[in-house]
Write a protein that holds these residues in place. Structure first.
Motif, PDB file in Angstrom:
ATOM      1  N   THR A 163       0.823  -1.219   0.000  1.00 18.35           N
ATOM      2  CA  THR A 163       0.000   0.000   0.000  1.00 18.35           C
ATOM      3  C   THR A 163       0.857   1.269   0.000  1.00 18.35           C
ATOM      4  OG1 THR A 163      -0.125   0.112   2.434  1.00 18.35           O
ATOM      5  CG2 THR A 163      -1.766  -1.245   1.303  1.00 18.35           C
ATOM      6  N   LEU A 164       2.168   1.125   0.172  1.00 26.32           N
ATOM      7  CA  LEU A 164       3.044   2.289   0.244  1.00 26.32           C
ATOM      8  C   LEU A 164       3.442   2.777  -1.140  1.00 26.32           C
ATOM      9  CD1 LEU A 164       5.470   1.036   3.060  1.00 26.32           C
ATOM     10  CD2 LEU A 164       3.473   2.535   3.326  1.00 26.32           C
ATOM     11  N   ASP A 165       3.780   4.049  -1.222  1.00 24.70           N
ATOM     12  CA  ASP A 165       4.321   4.560  -2.472  1.00 24.70           C
ATOM     13  C   ASP A 165       5.763   4.067  -2.637  1.00 24.70           C
ATOM     14  OD1 ASP A 165       6.077   6.356  -1.011  1.00 24.70           O
ATOM     15  OD2 ASP A 165       4.362   7.686  -0.756  1.00 24.70           O
ATOM     16  N   TYR A 166       6.321   4.310  -3.823  1.00 24.20           N
ATOM     17  CA  TYR A 166       7.639   3.766  -4.160  1.00 24.20           C
ATOM     18  C   TYR A 166       8.719   4.220  -3.178  1.00 24.20           C
ATOM     19  CZ  TYR A 166      12.003   2.962  -6.643  1.00 24.20           C
ATOM     20  OH  TYR A 166      13.278   2.580  -6.973  1.00 24.20           O
TER      21      TYR A 166
ATOM     22  N   ILE B 141      -8.182  18.813   5.861  1.00 22.39           N
ATOM     23  CA  ILE B 141      -7.714  17.776   6.783  1.00 22.39           C
ATOM     24  C   ILE B 141      -8.893  16.949   7.292  1.00 22.39           C
ATOM     25  CG2 ILE B 141      -6.568  17.335   8.989  1.00 22.39           C
ATOM     26  CD1 ILE B 141      -5.124  20.042   8.572  1.00 22.39           C
ATOM     27  N   LYS B 142      -8.762  15.646   7.165  1.00 24.02           N
ATOM     28  CA  LYS B 142      -9.768  14.734   7.713  1.00 24.02           C
ATOM     29  C   LYS B 142      -9.270  14.225   9.057  1.00 24.02           C
ATOM     30  CE  LYS B 142     -11.957  11.982   4.937  1.00 24.02           C
ATOM     31  NZ  LYS B 142     -12.314  10.864   4.027  1.00 24.02           N
ATOM     32  N   GLY B 143     -10.161  14.215  10.056  1.00 21.44           N
ATOM     33  CA  GLY B 143      -9.761  13.768  11.380  1.00 21.44           C
ATOM     34  C   GLY B 143     -10.927  13.229  12.175  1.00 21.44           C
ATOM     35  N   SER B 144     -10.678  12.946  13.442  1.00 21.44           N
ATOM     36  CA  SER B 144     -11.735  12.459  14.333  1.00 21.44           C
ATOM     37  C   SER B 144     -11.714  13.264  15.619  1.00 21.44           C
ATOM     38  CB  SER B 144     -11.546  10.970  14.631  1.00 21.44           C
ATOM     39  OG  SER B 144     -10.322  10.739  15.290  1.00 21.44           O
ATOM     40  N   VAL B 145     -12.877  13.420  16.206  1.00 20.21           N
ATOM     41  CA  VAL B 145     -13.003  14.215  17.426  1.00 20.21           C
ATOM     42  C   VAL B 145     -12.387  13.448  18.596  1.00 20.21           C
ATOM     43  CG1 VAL B 145     -14.614  15.282  19.048  1.00 20.21           C
ATOM     44  CG2 VAL B 145     -15.074  15.367  16.582  1.00 20.21           C
TER      45      VAL B 145
ATOM     46  N   ILE C  41      -9.311  17.921  17.535  1.00 21.92           N
ATOM     47  CA  ILE C  41      -9.431  16.994  16.418  1.00 21.92           C
ATOM     48  C   ILE C  41      -8.106  16.276  16.221  1.00 21.92           C
ATOM     49  CG2 ILE C  41      -9.986  16.739  13.961  1.00 21.92           C
ATOM     50  CD1 ILE C  41     -12.299  17.861  15.608  1.00 21.92           C
ATOM     51  N   LYS C  42      -8.123  14.951  16.207  1.00 17.19           N
ATOM     52  CA  LYS C  42      -6.922  14.171  15.902  1.00 17.19           C
ATOM     53  C   LYS C  42      -6.709  14.141  14.397  1.00 17.19           C
ATOM     54  CE  LYS C  42      -6.532  10.215  18.027  1.00 17.19           C
ATOM     55  NZ  LYS C  42      -6.902   8.899  18.620  1.00 17.19           N
ATOM     56  N   LEU C  43      -5.513  14.455  13.955  1.00 20.55           N
ATOM     57  CA  LEU C  43      -5.200  14.484  12.534  1.00 20.55           C
ATOM     58  C   LEU C  43      -5.127  13.060  11.982  1.00 20.55           C
ATOM     59  CD1 LEU C  43      -2.305  17.118  12.571  1.00 20.55           C
ATOM     60  CD2 LEU C  43      -4.770  17.522  12.497  1.00 20.55           C
ATOM     61  N   LYS C  44      -5.781  12.834  10.835  1.00 19.16           N
ATOM     62  CA  LYS C  44      -5.759  11.521  10.204  1.00 19.16           C
ATOM     63  C   LYS C  44      -5.208  11.582   8.780  1.00 19.16           C
ATOM     64  CE  LYS C  44      -7.806   9.179  13.552  1.00 19.16           C
ATOM     65  NZ  LYS C  44      -7.126   8.095  14.284  1.00 19.16           N
ATOM     66  N   GLN C  45      -5.856  12.387   7.926  1.00 26.20           N
ATOM     67  CA  GLN C  45      -5.492  12.409   6.514  1.00 26.20           C
ATOM     68  C   GLN C  45      -5.518  13.835   5.970  1.00 26.20           C
ATOM     69  OE1 GLN C  45      -8.567   9.574   5.183  1.00 26.20           O
ATOM     70  NE2 GLN C  45      -6.918   8.197   4.579  1.00 26.20           N
ATOM     71  N   LEU C  46      -4.797  14.030   4.860  1.00 30.00           N
ATOM     72  CA  LEU C  46      -4.756  15.317   4.173  1.00 30.00           C
ATOM     73  C   LEU C  46      -5.145  15.105   2.719  1.00 30.00           C
ATOM     74  CD1 LEU C  46      -3.892  18.374   4.324  1.00 30.00           C
ATOM     75  CD2 LEU C  46      -1.661  17.609   3.482  1.00 30.00           C
TER      76      LEU C  46
ATOM     77  N   LYS D  55      -4.791  15.574  -0.971  1.00 27.83           N
ATOM     78  CA  LYS D  55      -3.683  15.963  -1.844  1.00 27.83           C
ATOM     79  C   LYS D  55      -3.743  15.135  -3.122  1.00 27.83           C
ATOM     80  CE  LYS D  55       0.306  16.728   0.077  1.00 27.83           C
ATOM     81  NZ  LYS D  55       1.634  16.530   0.735  1.00 27.83           N
ATOM     82  N   ASP D  56      -3.517  15.772  -4.241  1.00 30.39           N
ATOM     83  CA  ASP D  56      -3.504  15.084  -5.541  1.00 30.39           C
ATOM     84  C   ASP D  56      -4.792  14.319  -5.802  1.00 30.39           C
ATOM     85  OD1 ASP D  56      -0.896  16.019  -5.949  1.00 30.39           O
ATOM     86  OD2 ASP D  56      -0.024  14.279  -4.947  1.00 30.39           O
ATOM     87  N   GLY D  57      -5.920  14.923  -5.414  1.00 27.90           N
ATOM     88  CA  GLY D  57      -7.213  14.342  -5.740  1.00 27.90           C
ATOM     89  C   GLY D  57      -7.750  13.301  -4.783  1.00 27.90           C
ATOM     90  N   ASP D  58      -7.070  13.066  -3.656  1.00 25.22           N
ATOM     91  CA  ASP D  58      -7.560  12.046  -2.727  1.00 25.22           C
ATOM     92  C   ASP D  58      -6.988  12.308  -1.329  1.00 25.22           C
ATOM     93  OD1 ASP D  58      -8.934   9.873  -1.838  1.00 25.22           O
ATOM     94  OD2 ASP D  58      -7.675   8.368  -2.822  1.00 25.22           O
ATOM     95  N   PHE D  59      -7.620  11.692  -0.324  1.00 21.99           N
ATOM     96  CA  PHE D  59      -7.115  11.781   1.032  1.00 21.99           C
ATOM     97  C   PHE D  59      -6.058  10.701   1.242  1.00 21.99           C
ATOM     98  CE2 PHE D  59     -11.088  14.073   1.868  1.00 21.99           C
ATOM     99  CZ  PHE D  59     -10.624  15.094   2.697  1.00 21.99           C
ATOM    100  N   SER D  60      -4.973  11.043   1.906  1.00 22.29           N
ATOM    101  CA  SER D  60      -3.933  10.074   2.266  1.00 22.29           C
ATOM    102  C   SER D  60      -3.382  10.442   3.633  1.00 22.29           C
ATOM    103  CB  SER D  60      -2.810  10.061   1.220  1.00 22.29           C
ATOM    104  OG  SER D  60      -2.219  11.343   1.094  1.00 22.29           O
ATOM    105  N   ALA D  61      -2.651   9.515   4.235  1.00 19.12           N
ATOM    106  CA  ALA D  61      -2.126   9.731   5.577  1.00 19.12           C
ATOM    107  C   ALA D  61      -1.302  11.011   5.645  1.00 19.12           C
ATOM    108  CB  ALA D  61      -1.272   8.538   5.998  1.00 19.12           C
ATOM    109  N   ILE D  62      -1.556  11.806   6.658  1.00 17.49           N
ATOM    110  CA  ILE D  62      -0.816  13.061   6.812  1.00 17.49           C
ATOM    111  C   ILE D  62       0.615  12.727   7.233  1.00 17.49           C
ATOM    112  CG2 ILE D  62      -1.479  13.437   9.231  1.00 17.49           C
ATOM    113  CD1 ILE D  62      -1.800  16.450   8.416  1.00 17.49           C
ATOM    114  N   LYS D  63       1.585  13.382   6.597  1.00 13.76           N
ATOM    115  CA  LYS D  63       2.997  13.076   6.808  1.00 13.76           C
ATOM    116  C   LYS D  63       3.682  14.209   7.559  1.00 13.76           C
ATOM    117  CE  LYS D  63       3.035  10.561   2.416  1.00 13.76           C
ATOM    118  NZ  LYS D  63       3.638  10.472   1.058  1.00 13.76           N
ATOM    119  N   THR D  64       4.893  13.913   7.994  1.00 16.39           N
ATOM    120  CA  THR D  64       5.667  14.903   8.743  1.00 16.39           C
ATOM    121  C   THR D  64       5.857  16.178   7.930  1.00 16.39           C
ATOM    122  OG1 THR D  64       6.838  13.156   9.947  1.00 16.39           O
ATOM    123  CG2 THR D  64       7.858  15.344   9.910  1.00 16.39           C
TER     124      THR D  64
END
Length: 298
Positions: A114-117, A253-257, A267-272, A274-283
């Protein structure tokens, strides 16, 4: 050759070989509270915090005996583990006789697909479970913060008997000196008073709020002047849109209360997005948003 690579009998240079340990009762109590048998947890391999997978603690292994049930761990009246029931005869093994402790988890190598290259490359050609690799386990947030413990991959094995016969497993050796609970409030927070939009549902209009602060793991929203926060419950899924001046500086930003009150919520950070879709928020995403907030002119 394939078998040699798979089992990887020698750990990478700089990694320590497994050694006998002396278990501390308080540390073992803490391990049992936050990383018990049957507990679903998250983890990141090789200290790469932007690669997070899910797993489950299948068993504890003490002195080469598998323990599949929490009931096999006997505790004193203060909750401190004092012995383990091992083998078919449930022989009592005292805590001070334990010289090897391992945690068994499923082999989740398939999740690497599931990871990018770039992130797959960072794990190396043989993946995350090379013998000697570091695996940091993270439990659910408790009252005091986020429990975590660093472990080291001891071995891969296919179970030959027991309730998990023919399943591929990983044995992890925990470093109990790294067992800790990190206070989320200690994460560096950037104070703010930026207006943001809070979306409770995709087809519902946004609620205007004020961004109070932003950290590596969460953000805090305050009610806009003269208004109250909308009704929110813990674990509600929400989307927060932060606009720092232009399209390139707009963050969805998508998150949960995590915590909710009449005048504010966390709100806990979950996804951002980017590039047309939500993906895990990175450092790097977090750093970019922090930089934008710190350089914003009000």
């Amino acid at each position: 050759m394939f078998k040699l690579l798979w089992n990887n009998p020698s750990p990478p240079k700089g990694r320590e070989e497994a050694a006998d340990m002396v278990l501390d009762g308080d540390r073992m109590k803490m391990l049992g509270e936050h990383f018990p048998i049957g507990k679903k947890v998250r983890y990141f391999p090789e200290y790469q915090r932007d690669i997070v997978f899910h797993t489950i603690i299948i068993a504890w292994r003490v002195n080469d005996h598998y323990i599949y049930s929490r009931e096999a761990i006997r505790r004193d009246e203060d909750g401190l583990p004092e012995s383990f029931l091992v083998g078919e005869r449930k022989t009592r093994l005292a805590l001070d006789k334990v010289r090897r402790l391992q945690l068994m988890v499923p082999d989740t190598t398939d999740m690497e697909r599931t990871l990018d290259y770039i992130r797959r490359a960072n794990l190396g050609r043989n993946g995350q479970f090379v013998r000697g690799n570091a695996i940091t386990l993270i439990a659910d947030t408790c009252r005091n913060g986020i429990p975590s413990v660093d472990t080291q991959v001891d071995s891969r094995l296919r179970m030959k008997d027991g309730p998990y016969t023919d399943n591929q497993m990983i044995l992890l050796r925990p470093d109990l000196d790294t067992l800790k609970i990190a206070d989320q409030r200690q994460k560096a927070r950037v104070q703010s008073r930026v207006p943001v939009n809070l979306y409770l549902k995709e087809d519902a209009p946004p609620v205007g709020c004020i961004l109070g602060d932003f950290s590596d793991v969460s953000l805090r929203l305050k009610a806009a002047p003269g208004q109250a926060m909308p009704p929110l419950k813990v674990n509600d899924k929400v989307v927060v849109v932060i606009n720092l001046g232009d399209a390139a500086s707009t963050y969805r930003i998508k998150g949960s209360v995590f915590r909710a009150a009449a005048d504010a919520c966390v709100i806990k950070l979950k996804q951002l997005y980017k590039d047309g879709d939500f993906s895990a928020i990175k450092t790097m995403d977090v750093l970019e948003i922090k930089t934008g907030l710190l350089n914003l002119r009000f």
